[in-house]
Design an enzyme around this catalytic site. Structure first.
Site, mmCIF file in Angstrom:
data_model
loop_
_atom_site.group_PDB
_atom_site.id
_atom_site.type_symbol
_atom_site.label_atom_id
_atom_site.label_comp_id
_atom_site.label_asym_id
_atom_site.label_seq_id
_atom_site.Cartn_x
_atom_site.Cartn_y
_atom_site.Cartn_z
ATOM 1 N N LYS A 91 -2.016 -11.744 -8.755
ATOM 2 C CA LYS A 91 -3.302 -12.061 -8.143
ATOM 3 C C LYS A 91 -4.375 -11.140 -8.731
ATOM 4 O O LYS A 91 -4.126 -9.948 -8.926
ATOM 5 C CB LYS A 91 -3.170 -11.817 -6.636
ATOM 6 N N LYS A 149 0.838 -1.214 0.000
ATOM 7 C CA LYS A 149 0.000 0.000 0.000
ATOM 8 C C LYS A 149 0.865 1.254 0.000
ATOM 9 O O LYS A 149 0.527 2.257 -0.616
ATOM 10 C CB LYS A 149 -0.936 0.017 1.214
ATOM 11 N N LYS A 182 -8.382 -5.555 -7.750
ATOM 12 C CA LYS A 182 -8.905 -4.299 -8.309
ATOM 13 C C LYS A 182 -7.800 -3.279 -8.529
ATOM 14 O O LYS A 182 -7.760 -2.610 -9.543
ATOM 15 C CB LYS A 182 -9.937 -3.697 -7.357
HETATM 16 N N1 AQP Z 1 -7.291 -13.041 -6.571
HETATM 17 C C1 AQP Z 1 -7.814 -13.582 -5.472
HETATM 18 N N2 AQP Z 1 -7.763 -14.922 -5.304
HETATM 19 C C2 AQP Z 1 -8.310 -15.495 -4.195
HETATM 20 N N3 AQP Z 1 -8.939 -14.781 -3.216
HETATM 21 C C3 AQP Z 1 -8.997 -13.456 -3.365
HETATM 22 N N4 AQP Z 1 -9.531 -12.488 -2.595
HETATM 23 C C4 AQP Z 1 -9.320 -11.283 -3.175
HETATM 24 N N5 AQP Z 1 -8.660 -11.447 -4.332
HETATM 25 C C5 AQP Z 1 -8.448 -12.781 -4.481
HETATM 26 C C6 AQP Z 1 -10.225 -12.725 -1.336
HETATM 27 O O1 AQP Z 1 -11.479 -12.064 -1.382
HETATM 28 C C7 AQP Z 1 -11.825 -11.646 -0.056
HETATM 29 C C8 AQP Z 1 -12.196 -10.183 -0.065
HETATM 30 O O2 AQP Z 1 -10.994 -9.463 -0.176
HETATM 31 P P1 AQP Z 1 -10.798 -7.953 0.008
HETATM 32 O O3 AQP Z 1 -11.856 -7.356 0.832
HETATM 33 O O4 AQP Z 1 -9.360 -7.668 0.313
HETATM 34 O O5 AQP Z 1 -11.091 -7.708 -1.457
HETATM 35 P P2 AQP Z 1 -10.602 -6.890 -2.488
HETATM 36 O O6 AQP Z 1 -10.373 -5.541 -1.904
HETATM 37 O O7 AQP Z 1 -11.629 -7.071 -3.546
HETATM 38 O O8 AQP Z 1 -9.266 -7.548 -2.950
HETATM 39 P P3 AQP Z 1 -8.446 -6.893 -4.047
HETATM 40 O O9 AQP Z 1 -9.157 -6.854 -5.352
HETATM 41 O O10 AQP Z 1 -7.127 -7.573 -4.005
HETATM 42 O O11 AQP Z 1 -8.382 -5.412 -3.536
HETATM 43 P P4 AQP Z 1 -7.280 -4.361 -3.615
HETATM 44 O O12 AQP Z 1 -6.725 -4.426 -4.990
HETATM 45 O O13 AQP Z 1 -8.034 -3.089 -3.330
HETATM 46 O O14 AQP Z 1 -6.283 -4.699 -2.557
HETATM 47 C C9 AQP Z 1 -10.613 -11.922 0.818
HETATM 48 O O15 AQP Z 1 -10.827 -13.108 1.552
HETATM 49 C C10 AQP Z 1 -9.497 -12.099 -0.161
HETATM 50 O O16 AQP Z 1 -8.485 -12.968 0.317
#
Ligand code: AQP
Length: 327
Positions: A196, A116, A199
């Site tokens: 991974k 971050k 977003k």
């Molecule tokens: N790529 C992934 N594969 C498996 N699990 C995933 N999760 C997120 N991405 C993957 C799991 O989804 C749940 C919600 O996660 P979060 O609230 O951290 O979701 P997010 O913000 O949508 O995750 P992002 O897209 O990775 O967000 P940014 O880019 O903003 O950091 C969790 O259980 C997570 O492990």
């Protein structure tokens, strides 16, 4: 709902508006499955989202959209408790108390904090550093023993366990150490086939997006980079499109065979995957649209969830305050 004999699970998800395929395959599928067998508590973590979302209207609408997404994907308010983190302010009080047993060095070494710091260099707020402490509080306030998450959360979960140990050492056995529960897709790769799905990277497949958007995202996927000509044999083990076929039909071995023998090409596989993803999520999309047309229903479910948890949060806080000498 009989919860007395069931193990408690807890998981939080950020109100980011759109749910992507990684969220569903990596975590939400387990939320839906485990609500049948566990005392399941699911939380839309708006306090956490404040570390990067600073627009009040946007946060409010995203919180509702995330609730609609989870309900549309199968969370049933009669089988689980769904609520919004800020509706149970005890979480932040407990986070402060847990912060006093957490060395700063543990937080500074967290991989997500380091990430971050790179991603939002102009906004390295204190919340980003203490995020895992609040996350630990979210989980342990309900004495949850299992946490369905994607593997990207492994370091945070380990930190939660360390924080629990530190607290229990200082104040006596109070909280169980929570364990992560993974699906069979603990890390879903993004459309780039390398990172991974996330977003912030912009490599997502948005399951509630329009069919056109989903098709566009799937067609942009990177496949086996060593397969140059249509006649080259493919390697399904390293092809992200082939890997995702495992979750959308029982015939993936047959499809993989087609790839290995070059009977099918990457474009064929992508078209098929896009069609299957669109078809698979069509009923959920309809439920989502219906829920969003009735926001009052969503708000009632969230309010009832927070209310149901009030006595549990209060009981934990009474115990913790007593142990820490706050009475
Ligand atoms: N790529 C992934 N594969 C498996 N699990 C995933 N999760 C997120 N991405 C993957 C799991 O989804 C749940 C919600 O996660 P979060 O609230 O951290 O979701 P997010 O913000 O949508 O995750 P992002 O897209 O990775 O967000 P940014 O880019 O903003 O950091 C969790 O259980 C997570 O492990």
């Amino acid at each position: 709902m009989t919860t007395a004999l069931r193990q408690t699970i807890f998981s939080g998800i950020q109100p980011s508006g759109t749910v992507h395929l990684g969220n569903d395959l990596g975590a939400i599928r387990n939320y839906v499955r485990l609500q049948e067998s566990h005392d399941a508590i699911y939380c839309i973590v708006d306090f956490h989202a404040l570390t990067s979302t600073h627009d009040a209207g946007l946060l409010r609408s995203r919180t509702r959209e995330m609730a609609a997404s989870l309900l549309a994907l199968g969370l049933d308010p009669d089988r689980c408790t769904l609520f919004v983190q800020s509706h149970r302010p005890e979480h932040t009080e407990l986070a402060w108390l847990l912060a006093t047993v957490t060395p700063v060095s543990w937080l500074e070494r967290t991989p997500t904090y380091k990430e971050k710091k790179q991603n939002q260099p102009d906004d390295i707020n204190h919340g980003l550093l203490t995020y895992p402490v609040l996350q630990a509080a979210d989980i342990v306030i309900y004495k949850a023993t299992q946490v369905p998450v994607g593997r990207d959360q492994a370091a945070h979960l380990e930190l939660s366990r360390e924080i629990v140990r530190a607290f229990n050492n200082r104040y006596g056995d109070t909280f169980p150490e929570p364990e992560a529960v993974y699906t069979d897709a603990p890390v879903v790769l993004g459309t780039d086939g390398v990172k991974k799905m996330s977003k912030s990277v912009g490599n997502t497949i948005d399951i509630f997006g329009s069919p056109e958007l989903v098709r566009k995202q799937v067609m942009s996927m990177v496949t086996d980079t060593q397969r140059i000509l249509r006649t080259d044999p493919g390697r399904p083990e390293v092809c992200n499109v082939c890997q995702l076929q495992r979750f959308f039909g029982d015939d993936y071995e047959d499809l993989w065979d087609g790839e290995r023998t070059a009977r099918t090409g990457c474009v064929d596989m992508k078209r098929l995957l896009a069609d299957r993803i669109v078809a698979h999520y069509a009923p959920a999309r309809e439920r989502y649209d219906d829920l969003m047309a009735h926001p009052g229903r969503i708000d009632d479910i969230l309010a009832a969830g927070a209310e149901r948890l009030r006595p549990r949060a209060a009981a934990t806080m009474d115990d913790v305050r007593e142990r820490m000498g706050l009475r």
